[in-house]
Design a protein around this motif. Structure first.
Motif, PDB file in Angstrom:
ATOM      1  N   ILE A 140      -9.908  39.600  16.650  1.00 58.25           N
ATOM      2  CA  ILE A 140     -10.447  40.621  17.640  1.00 58.25           C
ATOM      3  C   ILE A 140      -9.027  41.496  18.017  1.00 58.25           C
ATOM      4  O   ILE A 140      -8.043  40.881  18.449  1.00 58.25           O
ATOM      5  CB  ILE A 140     -11.051  39.970  18.778  1.00 58.25           C
ATOM      6  CG1 ILE A 140     -12.247  38.985  18.304  1.00 58.25           C
ATOM      7  CG2 ILE A 140     -11.299  40.866  19.797  1.00 58.25           C
ATOM      8  CD1 ILE A 140     -13.007  38.272  19.382  1.00 58.25           C
ATOM      9  N   LEU A 141      -9.301  42.681  17.775  1.00 61.46           N
ATOM     10  CA  LEU A 141      -8.251  43.351  18.009  1.00 61.46           C
ATOM     11  C   LEU A 141      -8.417  44.390  19.242  1.00 61.46           C
ATOM     12  O   LEU A 141      -9.527  44.555  19.799  1.00 61.46           O
ATOM     13  CB  LEU A 141      -8.018  44.758  16.900  1.00 61.46           C
ATOM     14  CG  LEU A 141      -8.190  44.285  15.528  1.00 61.46           C
ATOM     15  CD1 LEU A 141      -8.033  45.177  14.591  1.00 61.46           C
ATOM     16  CD2 LEU A 141      -7.178  42.865  15.181  1.00 61.46           C
ATOM     17  N   ASP A 142      -7.410  44.813  19.973  1.00 63.91           N
ATOM     18  CA  ASP A 142      -7.357  45.678  21.000  1.00 63.91           C
ATOM     19  C   ASP A 142      -7.654  47.183  20.649  1.00 63.91           C
ATOM     20  O   ASP A 142      -7.607  47.441  19.503  1.00 63.91           O
ATOM     21  CB  ASP A 142      -6.182  45.230  22.176  1.00 63.91           C
ATOM     22  CG  ASP A 142      -5.009  45.851  21.504  1.00 63.91           C
ATOM     23  OD1 ASP A 142      -4.991  46.469  20.573  1.00 63.91           O
ATOM     24  OD2 ASP A 142      -3.878  45.476  22.263  1.00 63.91           O
ATOM     25  N   SER A 143      -7.717  48.034  21.742  1.00 66.38           N
ATOM     26  CA  SER A 143      -7.800  49.382  21.590  1.00 66.38           C
ATOM     27  C   SER A 143      -6.754  50.134  20.669  1.00 66.38           C
ATOM     28  O   SER A 143      -7.149  51.100  20.204  1.00 66.38           O
ATOM     29  CB  SER A 143      -8.236  49.975  22.934  1.00 66.38           C
ATOM     30  OG  SER A 143      -6.957  50.097  23.581  1.00 66.38           O
ATOM     31  N   ASN A 144      -5.558  49.321  20.481  1.00 71.28           N
ATOM     32  CA  ASN A 144      -4.601  49.721  19.565  1.00 71.28           C
ATOM     33  C   ASN A 144      -4.491  49.120  18.308  1.00 71.28           C
ATOM     34  O   ASN A 144      -3.638  49.444  17.660  1.00 71.28           O
ATOM     35  CB  ASN A 144      -3.230  49.784  20.367  1.00 71.28           C
ATOM     36  CG  ASN A 144      -3.093  50.701  21.562  1.00 71.28           C
ATOM     37  OD1 ASN A 144      -3.365  51.878  21.586  1.00 71.28           O
ATOM     38  ND2 ASN A 144      -2.551  50.013  22.890  1.00 71.28           N
ATOM     39  N   LEU A 145      -5.558  48.532  18.100  1.00 70.80           N
ATOM     40  CA  LEU A 145      -5.722  47.769  16.789  1.00 70.80           C
ATOM     41  C   LEU A 145      -4.684  46.753  16.504  1.00 70.80           C
ATOM     42  O   LEU A 145      -4.376  46.550  15.425  1.00 70.80           O
ATOM     43  CB  LEU A 145      -5.748  48.950  15.572  1.00 70.80           C
ATOM     44  CG  LEU A 145      -6.649  49.811  15.822  1.00 70.80           C
ATOM     45  CD1 LEU A 145      -6.692  50.728  14.785  1.00 70.80           C
ATOM     46  CD2 LEU A 145      -8.180  49.478  16.082  1.00 70.80           C
ATOM     47  N   VAL A 146      -4.271  46.132  17.533  1.00 70.06           N
ATOM     48  CA  VAL A 146      -3.439  44.918  17.763  1.00 70.06           C
ATOM     49  C   VAL A 146      -4.219  43.780  17.886  1.00 70.06           C
ATOM     50  O   VAL A 146      -5.021  43.461  18.739  1.00 70.06           O
ATOM     51  CB  VAL A 146      -2.117  45.128  18.740  1.00 70.06           C
ATOM     52  CG1 VAL A 146      -1.295  43.980  18.614  1.00 70.06           C
ATOM     53  CG2 VAL A 146      -1.607  46.453  18.332  1.00 70.06           C
ATOM     54  N   PRO A 147      -4.052  42.760  17.043  1.00 72.76           N
ATOM     55  CA  PRO A 147      -4.688  41.379  17.288  1.00 72.76           C
ATOM     56  C   PRO A 147      -4.437  40.658  18.567  1.00 72.76           C
ATOM     57  O   PRO A 147      -3.441  40.834  18.889  1.00 72.76           O
ATOM     58  CB  PRO A 147      -4.382  40.445  15.949  1.00 72.76           C
ATOM     59  CG  PRO A 147      -4.038  41.380  15.160  1.00 72.76           C
ATOM     60  CD  PRO A 147      -3.253  42.737  15.654  1.00 72.76           C
ATOM     61  N   VAL A 148      -5.451  40.281  19.288  1.00 70.53           N
ATOM     62  CA  VAL A 148      -5.293  39.617  20.531  1.00 70.53           C
ATOM     63  C   VAL A 148      -5.848  38.084  20.478  1.00 70.53           C
ATOM     64  O   VAL A 148      -5.475  37.175  20.959  1.00 70.53           O
ATOM     65  CB  VAL A 148      -5.793  40.346  21.882  1.00 70.53           C
ATOM     66  CG1 VAL A 148      -4.695  41.425  21.959  1.00 70.53           C
ATOM     67  CG2 VAL A 148      -7.262  40.852  21.695  1.00 70.53           C
ATOM     68  N   LEU A 149      -6.972  38.042  19.502  1.00 71.89           N
ATOM     69  CA  LEU A 149      -7.562  36.756  19.471  1.00 71.89           C
ATOM     70  C   LEU A 149      -7.870  36.622  17.879  1.00 71.89           C
ATOM     71  O   LEU A 149      -8.072  37.418  17.172  1.00 71.89           O
ATOM     72  CB  LEU A 149      -9.126  36.867  20.021  1.00 71.89           C
ATOM     73  CG  LEU A 149      -8.909  37.083  21.669  1.00 71.89           C
ATOM     74  CD1 LEU A 149     -10.315  37.031  22.206  1.00 71.89           C
ATOM     75  CD2 LEU A 149      -8.168  35.832  22.300  1.00 71.89           C
ATOM     76  N   PHE A 150      -8.034  35.343  17.370  1.00 70.23           N
ATOM     77  CA  PHE A 150      -8.661  35.088  16.213  1.00 70.23           C
ATOM     78  C   PHE A 150      -8.941  33.585  16.006  1.00 70.23           C
ATOM     79  O   PHE A 150      -9.049  32.822  17.088  1.00 70.23           O
ATOM     80  CB  PHE A 150      -7.478  35.326  15.159  1.00 70.23           C
ATOM     81  CG  PHE A 150      -6.412  33.980  15.127  1.00 70.23           C
ATOM     82  CD1 PHE A 150      -6.323  32.942  14.121  1.00 70.23           C
ATOM     83  CD2 PHE A 150      -5.488  33.399  16.148  1.00 70.23           C
ATOM     84  CE1 PHE A 150      -5.562  31.793  14.073  1.00 70.23           C
ATOM     85  CE2 PHE A 150      -4.786  32.530  16.215  1.00 70.23           C
ATOM     86  CZ  PHE A 150      -4.607  31.516  15.137  1.00 70.23           C
ATOM     87  N   VAL A 151      -9.796  33.441  14.917  1.00 71.60           N
ATOM     88  CA  VAL A 151     -10.383  32.072  14.688  1.00 71.60           C
ATOM     89  C   VAL A 151     -10.587  31.887  12.922  1.00 71.60           C
ATOM     90  O   VAL A 151     -10.671  33.188  12.365  1.00 71.60           O
ATOM     91  CB  VAL A 151     -11.578  31.844  15.278  1.00 71.60           C
ATOM     92  CG1 VAL A 151     -12.774  32.898  14.846  1.00 71.60           C
ATOM     93  CG2 VAL A 151     -12.117  30.348  15.224  1.00 71.60           C
ATOM     94  N   GLU A 152     -10.013  30.719  12.709  1.00 76.28           N
ATOM     95  CA  GLU A 152     -10.140  30.415  11.110  1.00 76.28           C
ATOM     96  C   GLU A 152     -11.335  29.453  10.850  1.00 76.28           C
ATOM     97  O   GLU A 152     -11.127  28.330  10.339  1.00 76.28           O
ATOM     98  CB  GLU A 152      -8.785  29.980  10.702  1.00 76.28           C
ATOM     99  CG  GLU A 152      -7.888  30.870  10.378  1.00 76.28           C
ATOM    100  CD  GLU A 152      -6.576  30.594   9.787  1.00 76.28           C
ATOM    101  OE1 GLU A 152      -6.292  29.310  10.199  1.00 76.28           O
ATOM    102  OE2 GLU A 152      -6.148  31.106   8.947  1.00 76.28           O
ATOM    103  N   ARG A 153     -12.467  29.980  11.335  1.00 77.94           N
ATOM    104  CA  ARG A 153     -13.804  29.071  11.006  1.00 77.94           C
ATOM    105  C   ARG A 153     -14.702  29.991  11.568  1.00 77.94           C
ATOM    106  O   ARG A 153     -14.471  30.981  11.996  1.00 77.94           O
ATOM    107  CB  ARG A 153     -13.555  27.776  11.670  1.00 77.94           C
ATOM    108  CG  ARG A 153     -13.473  27.837  13.237  1.00 77.94           C
ATOM    109  CD  ARG A 153     -13.324  26.567  13.969  1.00 77.94           C
ATOM    110  NE  ARG A 153     -14.434  25.779  13.794  1.00 77.94           N
ATOM    111  CZ  ARG A 153     -15.707  25.885  14.431  1.00 77.94           C
ATOM    112  NH1 ARG A 153     -15.848  26.390  15.274  1.00 77.94           N
ATOM    113  NH2 ARG A 153     -16.657  25.013  14.085  1.00 77.94           N
ATOM    114  N   ASP A 154     -16.037  29.389  11.632  1.00 85.30           N
ATOM    115  CA  ASP A 154     -17.187  30.268  11.937  1.00 85.30           C
ATOM    116  C   ASP A 154     -17.076  30.059  13.462  1.00 85.30           C
ATOM    117  O   ASP A 154     -16.682  29.011  13.977  1.00 85.30           O
ATOM    118  CB  ASP A 154     -18.518  29.363  11.286  1.00 85.30           C
ATOM    119  CG  ASP A 154     -18.634  28.214  11.432  1.00 85.30           C
ATOM    120  OD1 ASP A 154     -17.636  27.284  11.334  1.00 85.30           O
ATOM    121  OD2 ASP A 154     -19.903  27.752  11.719  1.00 85.30           O
TER     122      ASP A 154
END
Length: 193
Positions: A140-154
């Motif tokens: 999940i990226l912020d408005s500047n297209l920088v990742p702020v959240l992630f997950v490696e699974r469903d």
């Protein structure tokens, strides 16, 4: 090699607690602490060529999947419900199919329609550049297209804690970016169909 990995939810939650994830974010999503991700430009099934830069000013969910990955297939329905619920929000969803032939992906989405762009990483160049190790994976990226959240699974995109994390991110979007997004959407709605 990318593998389809389905971790048990309790194990993932325990790992996030140990790693110091804050209560502001879902037990499903972790804060991104790595480097920014490179730009991406891919063909989509039905929307022509799509660039990540086209979504600047919005929160963006970039989701990597494959139709042969059982957890990916199960998650896709939840992702579609998120897209329907968030329609008109300042959230873009880009689903990226990894390394499959177009016909297989097209057949899957004929049976399971999606309202968001489905991009085709035919040669796996984007998944390599983004250093994705497992499918499904989401950033999940912020408005500047920088990742702020992630997950490696469903992820259960219907989970209230996941939606709270998205709400919090959308609240942080700069007001100027919001006006730009509103103007861009108004301009697109004025185009003849």
């Amino acid at each position: 090699m990318v593998v389809c990995r389905h971790w048990l939810k309790p194990m993932a939650a325990a790992l996030l607690l140990v790693s110091g994830a804050t209560a502001a974010f879902s037990a499903e999503l972790a804060r991104w602490t790595g480097e920014p991700k490179p730009p991406l430009h891919l063909e989509s099934l039905y929307h022509g060529r799509v660039s990540l830069d086209d979504h600047k000013g919005r929160a963006v969910l970039v989701h990597f999947f494959a139709t042969w990955c059982e957890p990916c297939v199960e998650e896709m329905a939840s992702l579609e419900r998120l897209a329907v619920r968030r329609q008109g929000d300042e959230l873009s969803i880009l689903a990226i199919d990894v390394g499959e032939v177009d016909a297989r992906v097209r057949n899957f989405f004929k049976r399971n329609p999606a309202s968001f762009p489905v991009l085709l990483d035919r040669d796996r160049a984007v998944i390599k550049a983004w250093q994705v190790k497992a499918l499904p994976s989401s950033f999940i990226l912020d408005s500047n297209l920088v990742p702020v959240l992630f997950v490696e699974r469903d992820v259960d995109w219907d989970d209230p804690s996941v939606n709270s994390a998205l709400d919090e991110l959308i609240k942080t979007l700069p007001r100027d970016d919001r006006r730009d997004v509103d103007k861009r959407e108004a301009d697109e709605n004025d185009k003849p169909t």
